[in-house]
Design a protein around this motif. Structure first.
Motif, mmCIF file in Angstrom:
data_model
loop_
_atom_site.group_PDB
_atom_site.id
_atom_site.type_symbol
_atom_site.label_atom_id
_atom_site.label_comp_id
_atom_site.label_asym_id
_atom_site.label_seq_id
_atom_site.Cartn_x
_atom_site.Cartn_y
_atom_site.Cartn_z
ATOM 1 N N ALA A 173 -11.239 -13.868 -18.951
ATOM 2 C CA ALA A 173 -12.510 -13.363 -19.469
ATOM 3 C C ALA A 173 -13.179 -14.399 -20.370
ATOM 4 O O ALA A 173 -14.418 -14.508 -20.416
ATOM 5 C CB ALA A 173 -12.288 -12.063 -20.232
ATOM 6 N N ARG A 174 -12.387 -15.177 -21.087
ATOM 7 C CA ARG A 174 -12.960 -16.212 -21.959
ATOM 8 C C ARG A 174 -13.648 -17.308 -21.160
ATOM 9 O O ARG A 174 -14.535 -17.998 -21.665
ATOM 10 C CB ARG A 174 -11.853 -16.828 -22.819
ATOM 11 N N ALA A 175 -13.253 -17.478 -19.913
ATOM 12 C CA ALA A 175 -13.808 -18.568 -19.111
ATOM 13 C C ALA A 175 -15.213 -18.264 -18.592
ATOM 14 O O ALA A 175 -16.008 -19.191 -18.364
ATOM 15 C CB ALA A 175 -12.885 -18.872 -17.924
ATOM 16 N N GLU A 176 -15.555 -16.982 -18.409
ATOM 17 C CA GLU A 176 -16.828 -16.656 -17.772
ATOM 18 C C GLU A 176 -18.053 -17.086 -18.577
ATOM 19 O O GLU A 176 -18.994 -17.661 -18.016
ATOM 20 C CB GLU A 176 -16.879 -15.158 -17.459
ATOM 21 N N PRO A 177 -18.133 -16.824 -19.899
ATOM 22 C CA PRO A 177 -19.296 -17.318 -20.646
ATOM 23 C C PRO A 177 -19.423 -18.842 -20.621
ATOM 24 O O PRO A 177 -20.533 -19.381 -20.630
ATOM 25 C CB PRO A 177 -19.039 -16.810 -22.071
ATOM 26 N N VAL A 178 -18.287 -19.520 -20.558
ATOM 27 C CA VAL A 178 -18.329 -20.986 -20.514
ATOM 28 C C VAL A 178 -18.903 -21.454 -19.180
ATOM 29 O O VAL A 178 -19.695 -22.407 -19.127
ATOM 30 C CB VAL A 178 -16.925 -21.570 -20.742
ATOM 31 N N ARG A 179 -18.543 -20.756 -18.092
ATOM 32 C CA ARG A 179 -19.104 -21.114 -16.775
ATOM 33 C C ARG A 179 -20.622 -20.940 -16.775
ATOM 34 O O ARG A 179 -21.363 -21.773 -16.237
ATOM 35 C CB ARG A 179 -18.473 -20.249 -15.692
ATOM 36 N N ALA A 180 -21.081 -19.856 -17.364
ATOM 37 C CA ALA A 180 -22.531 -19.638 -17.432
ATOM 38 C C ALA A 180 -23.203 -20.718 -18.271
ATOM 39 O O ALA A 180 -24.296 -21.198 -17.935
ATOM 40 C CB ALA A 180 -22.818 -18.249 -18.006
ATOM 41 N N ASP A 181 -22.553 -21.111 -19.349
ATOM 42 C CA ASP A 181 -23.124 -22.134 -20.215
ATOM 43 C C ASP A 181 -23.203 -23.478 -19.510
ATOM 44 O O ASP A 181 -24.124 -24.267 -19.775
ATOM 45 C CB ASP A 181 -22.285 -22.246 -21.492
ATOM 46 N N VAL A 182 -22.279 -23.765 -18.627
ATOM 47 C CA VAL A 182 -22.332 -25.008 -17.846
ATOM 48 C C VAL A 182 -23.625 -25.054 -17.038
ATOM 49 O O VAL A 182 -24.326 -26.085 -17.004
ATOM 50 C CB VAL A 182 -21.100 -25.109 -16.922
ATOM 51 N N ASP A 183 -23.972 -23.942 -16.385
ATOM 52 C CA ASP A 183 -25.212 -23.909 -15.599
ATOM 53 C C ASP A 183 -26.436 -24.084 -16.490
ATOM 54 O O ASP A 183 -27.385 -24.797 -16.137
ATOM 55 C CB ASP A 183 -25.306 -22.584 -14.835
ATOM 56 N N VAL A 184 -26.413 -23.446 -17.643
ATOM 57 C CA VAL A 184 -27.548 -23.555 -18.565
ATOM 58 C C VAL A 184 -27.734 -24.999 -19.018
ATOM 59 O O VAL A 184 -28.862 -25.506 -19.115
ATOM 60 C CB VAL A 184 -27.343 -22.620 -19.774
ATOM 61 N N ARG A 185 -26.624 -25.693 -19.305
ATOM 62 C CA ARG A 185 -26.720 -27.093 -19.721
ATOM 63 C C ARG A 185 -27.314 -27.956 -18.616
ATOM 64 O O ARG A 185 -28.132 -28.851 -18.870
ATOM 65 C CB ARG A 185 -25.341 -27.638 -20.087
ATOM 66 N N MET A 186 -26.937 -27.713 -17.393
ATOM 67 C CA MET A 186 -27.491 -28.477 -16.277
ATOM 68 C C MET A 186 -28.984 -28.230 -16.128
ATOM 69 O O MET A 186 -29.759 -29.146 -15.833
ATOM 70 C CB MET A 186 -26.762 -28.126 -14.981
#
Length: 487
Positions: free
Chosen positions: A249-262
């Motif tokens: 569950a901790r990984a999902e917000p980080v995955r979304a943040d990766v897309d936002v950074r791109m």
């Protein structure tokens, strides 16, 4: 000798004087050295391309593409071109203006005009032999056509330097626009680097979390095997599975943040948000290093920072504006000349007898304006005072911009070294806990806690690495790096 004296006198009169204050660059007292810790080695980084010091080809490419494609840079370049055009406008105001003209005209005389009686007098009345001829005077009801071509010139003499001051101000504003464009490049390069390192931080944290999930999956297999032989209760398997779910569950917000950074990076490059998704999806394979740079001397900062140089040029322009306002309080003198060829027939229009010359001069003296001109001068002086205060504020803020990251980098390096030791210790404790759990000497909670400690320590170390890089970027920006002498 007298003719020579007259030529010199006329030249001096036309040159006039230049009223208003002459600009003197301000002298800001700056400390002899920065207080924060600095590197003791010589600088090997090209300040114009400081991002290359991170030795990351992807970062190099992103910054170069942003400097070429970002709309803000294009806007700043347009403002430079516009300022240069305004400089031409200001300079042209002190030069004579020349216009060419050509026109035909026709006058149809009125039958009731007073000229009719004069015409009859010349014709001798209407007696025998009278034909109505006036000997060249147009009869009532007849018309006359004239043709003219020529040039006219006007010149307002810049005796008191108003135009010269206006040109000085326009030139200073052009230079300020150039420095503003360079400042936009400095800011953009730093924003791209910050966004890029933030993206790599998210990807590194995601890799850390996924690596920990793999370790927890292995621990789940161990717990299942031990539970089968009855060495641990089945609840241990449930707890281990719950730990895995929590980590996932901790990984999902980080995955979304990766897309936002791109998306943010693509916009900085002047491209659609999804442009870089495939290009930056894979984490960087090169180790992300942190260059060490000396901050140099505060006096160098005044020459390198584009915002400081731009603020100084704004101050120069404001000083020149005072001279423009002061010159408006003095008399204005202008000369006008006209050369025309005028004739009633096209056939002899371009003959010497058709030439007509006109010359005039005018003087305008300000008498009563109810204090308007003096108020304008005072207003311009307040503009200059504000420009000086902005310059001073910019210098002080620049000094702080350097001091802050110097202190933060030094502290973060110490913290980073401590976190590296913490990761080693946490991993050793986790390995020992796993060995003891296999043999039943410790409870499963001990193992879970040890695994959590490892994950926390690794995440903190990854975050510290990224913080060091971003603080270094902030230092490069504070030092005014990221522009080249190209204009």
């Amino acid at each position: 000798m007298r003719a020579r004296f007259m030529v010199v006198a006329v030249a001096a009169l036309l040159a006039g004087c230049t009223v208003g204050p002459n600009y003197v660059a301000p002298e800001m007292a700056v400390p002899p050295a920065f207080v924060g810790p600095q590197a003791t080695v010589g600088a090997t980084v090209d300040p114009a391309r400081w991002w290359s010091a991170f030795d990351d080809p992807q970062l190099d490419g992103l910054v170069e593409r942003a400097l070429k494609g970002n709309p803000d840079i294009a806007i700043a370049a347009s403002r430079v071109r516009q300022a240069r055009l305004q400089e031409i406008v200001a300079r042209s105001q002190g030069l004579p203006s020349v216009n060419a003209s050509a026109s035909p005209s026709h006058i149809e005389f009125s039958k009731n005009a007073g000229l009719s009686s004069i015409a009859r007098a010349f014709s001798g009345g209407t007696g025998a032999g009278g034909t109505g001829s006036t000997g060249g005077i147009a009869l009532p009801g007849s018309g006359i056509t004239t043709y003219s071509v020529g040039f006219d010139a006007s010149w307002e003499l810049d005796l008191f330097g108003g135009v010269r001051r206006s040109t000085e101000g326009a030139r200073a504003r052009t230079e300020a626009a150039v420095w503003s464009k360079r400042d936009a490049a400095v800011t953009l390069a730093a924003e791209v680097a910050q966004a890029y390192f933030a993206l790599r931080l998210d990807q590194a944290q995601l890799a850390t979390i996924e690596g920990e999930i793999a370790n927890q999956q292995r621990a789940l297999t161990i717990a299942g095997n031990i539970a089968k032989v009855g060495l641990v209760p089945p609840i241990d398997v449930t707890r281990q599975r719950a730990s895995i779910t929590s980590t996932q569950a901790r990984a999902e917000p980080v995955r979304a943040d990766v897309d936002v950074r791109m998306h943010a990076l693509a916009i900085l490059l002047g491209e659609p948000p999804a442009t870089l998704m495939a290009e930056l999806a894979a984490p960087s394979v090169a180790p992300l290093g942190v260059p060490t740079i000396p901050a140099g001397l505060p006096s160098e900062l005044l020459r390198r920072r584009p915002d400081i140089r731009g603020a100084e040029r704004d101050l120069a322009a404001s000083t020149a504006d005072i001279g423009v306002a002061v010159a408006d309080m003095y008399p204005k003198f202008s000369l006008t000349g006209m050369s025309q060829l005028i004739s009633t027939a096209l056939g002899n229009l371009f003959s010497g007898d058709s030439l007509q010359l006109t010359a005039s001069g005018a003087a305008q003296f300000p008498l009563l304006d109810w204090g308007r001109r003096k108020s304008v001068v005072k207003s311009r002086e307040e503009d200059r005072e504000q420009a000086y205060l902005r310059y001073r504020s910019t210098v002080l803020q620049a000094l702080r911009d350097v001091e802050d990251p110097l202190a933060q980098i030094a502290a973060e390096r110490r913290r980073n070294a401590a976190l590296q030791r913490a990761v080693i210790d946490a991993q050793s404790s986790a390995n020992a806990a796993e060995s003891q759990y296999r043999t039943g000497f410790v409870a499963q909670t001990t193992l879970l806690n040890a695994e959590t400690d490892v994950l926390t320590a690794r995440e903190q170390l990854v975050s510290s690495d990224a913080q060091l890089r971003q603080l270094t970027v902030a230092l490069f920006k504070a030092l005014g790096g990221g522009w080249e002498q190209a204009e």
